[in-house]
Design an enzyme around this catalytic site. Structure first.
Site, PDB file in Angstrom:
ATOM      1  N   ARG A 271       7.213 -11.860  45.403  1.00 10.25           N
ATOM      2  CA  ARG A 271       8.647 -11.735  45.631  1.00 10.25           C
ATOM      3  C   ARG A 271       9.231 -13.082  46.020  1.00 10.25           C
ATOM      4  O   ARG A 271       8.606 -13.873  46.721  1.00 10.25           O
ATOM      5  CB  ARG A 271       8.942 -10.715  46.756  1.00 10.25           C
ATOM      6  CG  ARG A 271       8.906  -9.258  46.291  1.00 10.25           C
ATOM      7  CD  ARG A 271      10.059  -8.963  45.332  1.00 10.25           C
ATOM      8  NE  ARG A 271      10.031  -7.619  44.818  1.00 10.25           N
ATOM      9  CZ  ARG A 271       9.448  -7.229  43.686  1.00 10.25           C
ATOM     10  NH1 ARG A 271       8.775  -8.110  42.966  1.00 10.25           N
ATOM     11  NH2 ARG A 271       9.511  -5.981  43.277  1.00 10.25           N
TER      12      ARG A 271
ATOM     13  N   GLU B 143      17.876 -14.280  41.749  1.00 13.89           N
ATOM     14  CA  GLU B 143      17.594 -14.141  40.316  1.00 13.89           C
ATOM     15  C   GLU B 143      18.814 -13.552  39.613  1.00 13.89           C
ATOM     16  O   GLU B 143      19.413 -12.601  40.125  1.00 13.89           O
ATOM     17  CB  GLU B 143      16.376 -13.224  40.103  1.00 13.89           C
ATOM     18  CG  GLU B 143      15.094 -13.757  40.725  1.00 13.89           C
ATOM     19  CD  GLU B 143      13.903 -12.813  40.538  1.00 13.89           C
ATOM     20  OE1 GLU B 143      14.060 -11.788  39.837  1.00 13.89           O
ATOM     21  OE2 GLU B 143      12.832 -13.099  41.094  1.00 13.89           O
TER      22      GLU B 143
ATOM     23  N   HIS C 246      10.717 -13.636  35.956  1.00 10.60           N
ATOM     24  CA  HIS C 246      10.202 -12.388  36.534  1.00 10.60           C
ATOM     25  C   HIS C 246       9.524 -11.529  35.455  1.00 10.60           C
ATOM     26  O   HIS C 246       9.863 -10.360  35.253  1.00 10.60           O
ATOM     27  CB  HIS C 246      11.337 -11.608  37.200  1.00 10.60           C
ATOM     28  CG  HIS C 246      10.867 -10.703  38.295  1.00 10.60           C
ATOM     29  ND1 HIS C 246      11.574 -10.504  39.455  1.00 10.60           N
ATOM     30  CD2 HIS C 246       9.748  -9.931  38.421  1.00 10.60           C
ATOM     31  CE1 HIS C 246      10.935  -9.655  40.236  1.00 10.60           C
ATOM     32  NE2 HIS C 246       9.822  -9.291  39.637  1.00 10.60           N
TER      33      HIS C 246
END
Length: 316
Positions: free
Chosen positions: A235, A264, A283
């Protein structure tokens, strides 16, 4: 009963829900329109999200019929689980569905350091034949340090050990007789500082909690070998990005592979974009065709179980 899906899901998951008799409304961009989502949620019995939808108390209160929230993944930092529990809304997640994909991403990161074939290919296509520059190194004999020793770390460790790597780990919640230690052979290091100092590669596998926020900051980065690399597939927010950018720029460590960021998509002002020794991906560590079929099917099946008052294996 009706289920609302606000983010990307593979068709297999939708088909599973329909075959179980549910009406499915799917809008993969609905997460970005908060006002519309708050308006629509009142008509639905189930909600399925990925990592962009903020499933907080306000959203749950706006959906009085909600019986379950499904998370297409494993991280739960975008879901207010405390409010869900208080309001009696079970949360199901894709337990271990993408663990193999993430483990392979970590291995790929290390392999791309040891043998950067894409750079050698590019150099040859530009008229060169530079065998010295692209001599590379072996992973065998190098030390991989794992921070957090859960399911993904277990799979990373198995693969790294098969390459002849030494694997050590730091996790205050793991005992000497847990599987990853006694059966897989990961060496437990009692101190995070010692793990950082001993490892050629560091891979992060912890959730984002108040105790892991900025777990890796300036002092931790300067504890690492100058030749080492850090890999984050867990994370954003676990690494202090400002400190990391400084460490990369100043040569405190050799490089970083970042699949997750504090914000993000990445902001244009993020200093990491100026670091040539940082590899940043959007991601995608857990995103493979295989893992997304597994994730979509697993969450759909577990959501269906909860809505039919059956026990779920993946419920929070």
């Amino acid at each position: 009963m009706k289920i609302l899906i606000t983010e990307l899901i593979w068709k297999e998951g939708i088909e599973e829900l329909i075959n179980n008799g549910f009406q499915v409304d799917y809008d993969e961009n609905l997460w970005s329109n908060r006002e519309e989502l708050l308006r629509k949620i009142s008509n639905y019995d189930g909600l399925i999200v990925r990592n962009q939808t903020i499933a907080d108390q306000e959203l749950m209160a706006a959906g009085p019929q909600l019986k379950v929230i499904g998370r297409l993944g494993v991280g739960l930092d975008n879901i207010d689980t405390a409010s869900a529990k208080k309001m009696g809304i079970p949360v199901v997640y894709a337990k271990n569905a993408n663990a193999t994909s993430v483990a392979e991403y970590v291995m790929m990161a290390m392999l791309s350091v040891s043998r950067p074939l894409h750079l050698a290919d590019y150099d040859v296509r530009n008229g060169n034949w530079d065998r010295k520059t692209y001599t590379g190194m072996e992973l065998a004999g190098k030390t991989l340090g794992l921070i957090g020793l859960g399911e993904i770390s277990h799979r990373v460790a198995k693969r790294a050990i098969s390459f002849g790597m030494k694997v050590a780990g730091y996790d205050p919640f793991i005992a000497d007789y847990d599987h990853i230690v006694s059966e897989t052979g990961v060496q437990i290091i009692e101190s995070l500082a010692d793990l950082l100092a001993e490892s050629d590669f560091i891979s992060l596998h912890v959730p984002l909690t108040p105790s892991t926020k900025y777990l890796i900051s300036e002092s931790e980065l300067h504890s690492m070998k100058v030749s080492s690399y850090i890999i984050n597939t867990s994370r954003g927010g676990i690494i202090n990005e400002r400190d990391l950018a400084a460490a990369l720029t100043n040569g405190a460590i050799a490089g970083a592979f970042l699949d997750v960021l504090e914000t993000e998509p990445i902001l244009p002002s993020n200093k990491l974009l100026t670091c040539s020794n940082a590899v940043i991906t959007p991601h995608i560590a857990g995103l493979t065709e295989e893992s997304q079929i597994r994730t979509s099917l697993l969450v759909a099946k577990e959501v269906a179980k909860v809505m039919k008052n059956q026990p779920s294996l993946c419920v929070i």
